[in-house]
Design an enzyme around this catalytic site. Sequence first.
Site, short mmCIF file in Angstrom:
data_model
loop_
_atom_site.label_atom_id
_atom_site.label_comp_id
_atom_site.label_asym_id
_atom_site.label_seq_id
_atom_site.Cartn_x
_atom_site.Cartn_y
_atom_site.Cartn_z
CG LEU A 92 -1.98 -1.03 1.33
CD1 LEU A 92 -2.64 -0.98 2.69
CD2 LEU A 92 -3.00 -0.78 0.24
CD GLU A 122 -9.78 -3.34 5.56
OE1 GLU A 122 -9.59 -4.48 5.98
OE2 GLU A 122 -10.13 -3.07 4.40
CE LYS A 124 -0.57 -0.82 6.26
NZ LYS A 124 0.53 -1.55 6.86
CG ASP A 126 3.05 -3.73 12.96
OD1 ASP A 126 3.43 -3.86 11.79
OD2 ASP A 126 3.78 -3.35 13.88
NE ARG A 145 3.38 -7.78 -0.25
CZ ARG A 145 4.45 -7.28 -0.84
NH1 ARG A 145 5.64 -7.71 -0.49
NH2 ARG A 145 4.35 -6.36 -1.76
CE1 TYR A 233 -5.13 -8.07 3.47
CE2 TYR A 233 -4.65 -8.00 5.82
CZ TYR A 233 -4.23 -8.14 4.51
OH TYR A 233 -2.91 -8.34 4.26
CE LYS A 320 1.87 2.44 7.51
NZ LYS A 320 3.24 2.43 7.08
CB CYS A 414 37.98 4.30 4.02
SG CYS A 414 36.83 2.92 4.18
CB CYS A 417 39.99 -0.08 3.04
SG CYS A 417 39.64 1.43 2.14
CB CYS A 436 35.88 4.65 0.80
SG CYS A 436 37.19 3.48 0.43
CB CYS A 441 36.68 -0.20 0.08
SG CYS A 441 36.11 -0.05 1.78
S1 IVH Z 1 -5.42 -4.58 2.33
C1 IVH Z 1 -2.84 -4.07 -1.44
N1 IVH Z 1 -6.02 -4.45 4.83
O1 IVH Z 1 -0.45 -3.93 5.11
C2 IVH Z 1 -2.50 -4.86 -0.24
N2 IVH Z 1 -3.74 -4.74 4.29
O2 IVH Z 1 1.20 -2.05 3.66
C3 IVH Z 1 -3.21 -4.37 0.95
N3 IVH Z 1 -2.27 -4.96 6.25
O3 IVH Z 1 0.78 -6.25 2.78
C4 IVH Z 1 -4.13 -5.34 1.49
N4 IVH Z 1 -3.85 -4.79 7.76
O4 IVH Z 1 0.09 -7.10 5.09
C5 IVH Z 1 -5.02 -4.58 3.95
N5 IVH Z 1 -6.77 -4.37 7.00
C6 IVH Z 1 -5.76 -4.50 6.14
C7 IVH Z 1 -4.43 -4.68 6.56
C8 IVH Z 1 -3.44 -4.79 5.59
C9 IVH Z 1 -2.56 -4.95 7.55
C10 IVH Z 1 -0.92 -5.11 5.69
C11 IVH Z 1 -0.80 -6.16 4.61
C12 IVH Z 1 -0.18 -5.47 3.43
C13 IVH Z 1 0.42 -4.26 4.07
C14 IVH Z 1 0.54 -3.13 3.09
#
Ligand code: IVH
Length: 678
Positions: A92, A122, A124, A126, A145, A233, A320, A414, A417, A436, A441
């Site tokens: 994304l 929705e 995101k 981690d 992935r 998702y 973000k 450097c 080296c 350098c 090196c």
């Molecule tokens: S939608 C086009 N929905 O974020 C791919 N992604 O930065 C996006 N992720 O690789 C898929 N929560 O691993 C989507 N609710 C969510 C998500 C999500 C986490 C991750 C996913 C993706 C990454 C992209």
Amino acid sequence: MNKMQVKKIKSLVAAKRIGKLREEIARLRNLYHVENAPNVTDEVYDSLTRELKELLKKHPEFIDKNAPENRVAGKPLDKFVKVKHKTRMLSLNDAFSYEELYDWEKRIQKLVPSQKLNYFCEVKFDGLAASLTYENGIFVRGATRGDGFVGEDITQNLKTIKSIPLTLQSPFPSFVEVRGEALVSKKMLAKLNRVNEKEGKPLFANTRNVAAGSLRQLDPKLVAERQLNFVAYDMLGDSLALRTHSDKHKALGELGFEVEKLEAKCKNLSDVIAFIQKFEKVRPNFPYGTDGIVISVDDLRLQEILGAVGKAPRFMVAFKYPAERATTIVLDVKVNVGRTGALTPLAIFKPTPVAGSTVSKATLHNMDQIERLDLRIGDTVVIEKAGDVIPKVVEVLTKMRTGKEKKFKMPVACPVCGTSVEKKGAKALLSVAYYCVNPKCPAKNERYIEHFVSVFDIYELGPKILRRFKDEGLITDAADIFTLTKEDIAPLERFGEKSAENIIKEIEIKKKIPLAKFLWGLGILHVGEETARDLALHFGTLEKLISSTQLDLNEIDNIENIGGAVTKSLHDFFKDKNNLNFINKLRQNGVVVEKAQKKKAGKLTGLTFVLTGTLSQMSREIAKEKIIALGGKIAGSVSKNTAYVVAGVDPGSKLKTAENLGVKILNEKEFLDILIST
Ligand code: IVH
């Protein structure tokens, strides 16, 4: 009692016993894997499992694919197998402010001018993205992935995750791919880190690292210990009668997946922002690590029209949350030497937690940056980090100085080296970089090897091990890796037979490499991952590319997305005998560069289109993109070679010309039908 009645009673007794066995096995497994307290011998556990298996053989009516005995696949694997994704797994683009969200909307609205954009928001997560394939309702394959095109088969590990159904709730489509995030809770992270701290092991920086580290374990039993979760998702399939992204979430829930309840349909960006602010309040107490909100254009038809550029879709964006800040002390400033020989100062901090990870260093980029910040060793500084973004120093708290702070000076030689360092770039041009100049090196060479090996995905060979091999004289360049033997590695301190064997096995498996990755690995100036892929698709083999760089530069220049700078650097790279020798050495050592599949002809190959007038469903830019993606060509004017003229509202004189020449004219609806039909 007749026979039927006896059978029924036996079956009831068996059902009870099976239930009890399942409960007890699940309890013991939990004690063993999760609590780390095996209060029962393996023999007892094995004997209960054996009894369950026997009973199920006699009473197959109680076989339950989702039952605990089917969750942990016993044997550790000795390697992961590669899986090609049916549809590329994208990533994304980020937006770091509301302003950037409005810019995104403006950009996409221009491409679909007359469409009302509704959004879906929705959380995101981690964690680690995973793709799950179901055939006739049965979970057949799960993959990471990887690079988006090819991932690794982690089916066995994913089966240990309770929220991944092994069979789907009906009605289900005959084929469906479900995508989502494999997660580890914040609690589990804290628990693992408490153990690691006690044992003096390095701590996990965030929940994502634990999820990724766990799913890359070859032994599913270790994965089970981490109690991962999975939130779905997205779903892909041919016969899904769904209209919106929100429909997908609903359908995923109905198929038996866990879908995050905190989500919202939004009519406009103000509603989106309200959702972002609502989640921000609960985020600190959320059980899983999150780093933002994913916003999608809800209508799947519009998603299709908007498509993707490079690695990311246009119809989705990741908001973000703002960077978090913290203060720390600069303990030292070190200097790194990069692949190009550039010297980069690096601030070393007193380790400090910021935005879900522990920060102990940050690049200072160059001398100018140090001067701008007026940063000195011993200073108290403000550092900033947003999600998985690299941390940076934003400010020096000069009031905290004691007078003992020391100014940093760029070394004149450097640090690796000892060759004298040269300044490149004039102060007038703002940036002065230090290099350098020694082409041999070892630091440059080391970075190069690290990069090259990372492209081969040889996970066992991290920078530390590579440096060790180099120090021990086992390798001098990246090609030497492929002739290492178990006997070379096993005698080294802290290695031993088993780990040496694993390393050699992994290298052996990874010797075959797709052309695109190989080109990227070569580290040719301006040839990044995407460009390497374009080149591979165009030429198919390394030989063809090399000969073209020496004979027909026009051909390279004419490839879409490739500019003159790339052409020149390819020419220079493959002219250099040293580089050709290196490639030969790799091949002699067993590296096999796999041919790239040339782009298949599309359904519009050989057809030239001319566009006139305004289209209502999509901008001209998108229409052109779709035609080209299907193999067609675009021309500015109509001739007898034109296959179709697409006429929107208010067409120009091109329509007349088409009529005169007898060229077929399509209205917008007919044009869309051609794009959609397969
Ligand atoms: S939608 C086009 N929905 O974020 C791919 N992604 O930065 C996006 N992720 O690789 C898929 N929560 O691993 C989507 N609710 C969510 C998500 C999500 C986490 C991750 C996913 C993706 C990454 C992209």
